[in-house]
Motif scaffolding. Structure first.
Motif, mmCIF file in Angstrom:
data_model
loop_
_atom_site.group_PDB
_atom_site.id
_atom_site.type_symbol
_atom_site.label_atom_id
_atom_site.label_comp_id
_atom_site.label_asym_id
_atom_site.label_seq_id
_atom_site.Cartn_x
_atom_site.Cartn_y
_atom_site.Cartn_z
ATOM 1 N N TYR A 48 0.990 -1.115 -0.125
ATOM 2 C CA TYR A 48 -0.085 0.054 0.145
ATOM 3 C C TYR A 48 0.766 1.262 -0.060
ATOM 4 C CZ TYR A 48 -3.201 3.574 1.647
ATOM 5 O OH TYR A 48 -3.878 4.694 1.772
ATOM 6 N N PHE A 49 1.719 1.372 0.905
ATOM 7 C CA PHE A 49 2.722 2.360 0.850
ATOM 8 C C PHE A 49 3.678 2.553 -0.374
ATOM 9 C CE2 PHE A 49 1.943 2.187 5.611
ATOM 10 C CZ PHE A 49 1.201 3.293 5.898
ATOM 11 N N ILE A 50 3.960 1.497 -0.934
ATOM 12 C CA ILE A 50 4.804 1.487 -2.034
ATOM 13 C C ILE A 50 3.861 2.218 -3.236
ATOM 14 C CG2 ILE A 50 5.609 0.420 -4.070
ATOM 15 C CD1 ILE A 50 6.728 -1.845 -1.848
ATOM 16 N N SER A 51 2.660 1.871 -3.207
ATOM 17 C CA SER A 51 2.020 2.015 -4.346
ATOM 18 C C SER A 51 1.550 3.569 -4.544
ATOM 19 C CB SER A 51 0.567 1.399 -4.544
ATOM 20 O OG SER A 51 -0.150 1.440 -3.407
ATOM 21 N N HIS A 52 1.287 4.001 -3.163
ATOM 22 C CA HIS A 52 0.976 5.492 -2.869
ATOM 23 C C HIS A 52 2.124 6.473 -2.804
ATOM 24 C CE1 HIS A 52 -2.778 4.052 -2.158
ATOM 25 N NE2 HIS A 52 -3.498 5.112 -2.430
ATOM 26 N N GLY A 53 3.462 5.949 -2.900
ATOM 27 C CA GLY A 53 4.547 6.614 -2.644
ATOM 28 C C GLY A 53 5.156 6.982 -4.163
ATOM 29 N N THR A 54 4.696 6.461 -5.129
ATOM 30 C CA THR A 54 5.117 6.967 -6.607
ATOM 31 C C THR A 54 3.789 6.833 -7.356
ATOM 32 O OG1 THR A 54 6.563 6.035 -8.385
ATOM 33 C CG2 THR A 54 4.937 4.386 -7.056
ATOM 34 N N THR A 55 4.233 7.935 -8.646
ATOM 35 C CA THR A 55 3.502 7.944 -9.760
ATOM 36 C C THR A 55 3.791 7.123 -10.790
ATOM 37 O OG1 THR A 55 4.804 9.917 -10.499
ATOM 38 C CG2 THR A 55 2.782 10.332 -8.850
ATOM 39 N N ASP A 56 4.710 6.296 -10.798
ATOM 40 C CA ASP A 56 5.057 5.436 -12.037
ATOM 41 C C ASP A 56 4.128 4.305 -11.883
ATOM 42 O OD1 ASP A 56 6.123 3.822 -13.821
ATOM 43 O OD2 ASP A 56 7.829 3.480 -12.631
ATOM 44 N N PRO A 57 3.284 4.113 -12.902
ATOM 45 C CA PRO A 57 2.302 2.965 -12.895
ATOM 46 C C PRO A 57 2.906 1.601 -13.206
ATOM 47 C CG PRO A 57 2.009 4.531 -14.937
ATOM 48 C CD PRO A 57 3.157 5.175 -14.114
ATOM 49 N N VAL A 59 5.501 0.621 -11.175
ATOM 50 C CA VAL A 59 5.835 0.532 -9.764
ATOM 51 C C VAL A 59 4.316 0.155 -8.952
ATOM 52 C CG1 VAL A 59 6.699 1.345 -7.536
ATOM 53 C CG2 VAL A 59 7.839 1.478 -9.706
ATOM 54 N N GLN A 60 3.368 0.875 -9.281
ATOM 55 C CA GLN A 60 2.197 0.730 -8.850
ATOM 56 C C GLN A 60 1.522 -0.798 -9.054
ATOM 57 O OE1 GLN A 60 -0.221 4.055 -9.997
ATOM 58 N NE2 GLN A 60 0.466 5.334 -8.483
ATOM 59 N N ARG A 61 1.763 -1.104 -10.306
ATOM 60 C CA ARG A 61 1.249 -2.539 -10.577
ATOM 61 C C ARG A 61 2.153 -3.557 -9.758
ATOM 62 N NH1 ARG A 61 1.528 -0.710 -16.639
ATOM 63 N NH2 ARG A 61 -0.508 0.518 -16.453
ATOM 64 N N ASP A 62 3.390 -3.174 -9.593
ATOM 65 C CA ASP A 62 4.234 -4.115 -8.752
ATOM 66 C C ASP A 62 3.660 -4.233 -7.409
ATOM 67 O OD1 ASP A 62 5.750 -4.882 -11.105
ATOM 68 O OD2 ASP A 62 7.453 -3.585 -10.549
ATOM 69 N N ALA A 63 3.208 -2.994 -6.810
ATOM 70 C CA ALA A 63 2.779 -3.104 -5.506
ATOM 71 C C ALA A 63 1.494 -3.823 -5.409
ATOM 72 C CB ALA A 63 2.761 -1.556 -5.207
ATOM 73 N N ILE A 64 0.427 -3.541 -6.499
ATOM 74 C CA ILE A 64 -0.699 -4.567 -6.145
ATOM 75 C C ILE A 64 -0.353 -5.890 -6.349
ATOM 76 C CG2 ILE A 64 -2.773 -4.955 -7.949
ATOM 77 C CD1 ILE A 64 -2.838 -2.171 -8.584
ATOM 78 N N THR A 65 0.665 -6.440 -7.269
ATOM 79 C CA THR A 65 0.808 -7.761 -7.007
ATOM 80 C C THR A 65 1.455 -8.252 -5.807
ATOM 81 O OG1 THR A 65 1.623 -7.483 -9.460
ATOM 82 C CG2 THR A 65 2.532 -9.491 -8.222
ATOM 83 N N ILE A 66 2.298 -7.336 -5.197
ATOM 84 C CA ILE A 66 2.850 -7.768 -3.879
ATOM 85 C C ILE A 66 1.552 -7.658 -2.721
ATOM 86 C CG2 ILE A 66 4.150 -6.653 -1.880
ATOM 87 C CD1 ILE A 66 6.047 -5.778 -3.905
ATOM 88 N N GLY A 67 0.746 -6.753 -2.905
ATOM 89 C CA GLY A 67 -0.403 -6.878 -2.025
ATOM 90 C C GLY A 67 -1.392 -8.099 -2.213
ATOM 91 N N LEU A 68 -1.553 -8.250 -3.392
ATOM 92 C CA LEU A 68 -2.350 -9.880 -3.734
ATOM 93 C C LEU A 68 -1.424 -10.837 -3.135
ATOM 94 C CD1 LEU A 68 -3.735 -8.825 -7.212
ATOM 95 C CD2 LEU A 68 -5.181 -9.137 -4.877
#
Length: 127
Positions: A48-57, A59-68
């Motif tokens: 969650y914090f990784i995805s909200h700490g960047t605007t790079d899509p 990295v956000q998709r990687d964070a979604i994968t980590i969250g799942l």
């Protein structure tokens, strides 16, 4: 010296070769389930914090994968925990039920023997 009920129960458990629930691989899997159950939400919060700490899509998709993956780890950990904790409980419960049914059988058989040994009343009017 007479054997107490608890001592007899322990002896019969050993005769049945029921493993100690606190020992062996069962305990290892139970602890593994607890660890996974705790690590899953941690991974999800980090994602969650990784995805909200960047605007790079990307990295956000990687964070979604980590969250799942964190959610999947939590589900797997809870399944392991439930499986091995319930197995240990039900194993002991089944052994206890077996012991109680055996004791009931001995008690009923003992009462039956007492009834069979009792003299039958003789009806003097029929002689």
């Amino acid at each position: 010296m007479t054997e107490t009920r608890a001592d007899r129960f322990v002896r019969e458990l050993q005769e049945l070769k029921i493993p100690d629930p606190a020992a062996g691989r069962s305990g290892l899997w139970l602890r593994t389930g607890v660890v996974l159950l705790a690590l899953g939400p941690v991974a999800a919060v980090i994602a969650y914090f990784i995805s909200h700490g960047t605007t790079d899509p990307l990295v956000q998709r990687d964070a979604i994968t980590i969250g799942l993956a964190g959610i999947a780890v939590t589900v797997a950990g809870s399944a392991l925990f439930l499986r091995y904790s319930l197995t240990n409980f039900l194993r002991f419960w089944l052994a206890r039920q077996s012991y109680d049914l055996d004791a009931l059988g001995h008690r009923v058989a003992g009462e039956q023997r007492l009834d069979d040994a009792a003299p039958t009343p003789v009806n003097s009017a029929s002689h």
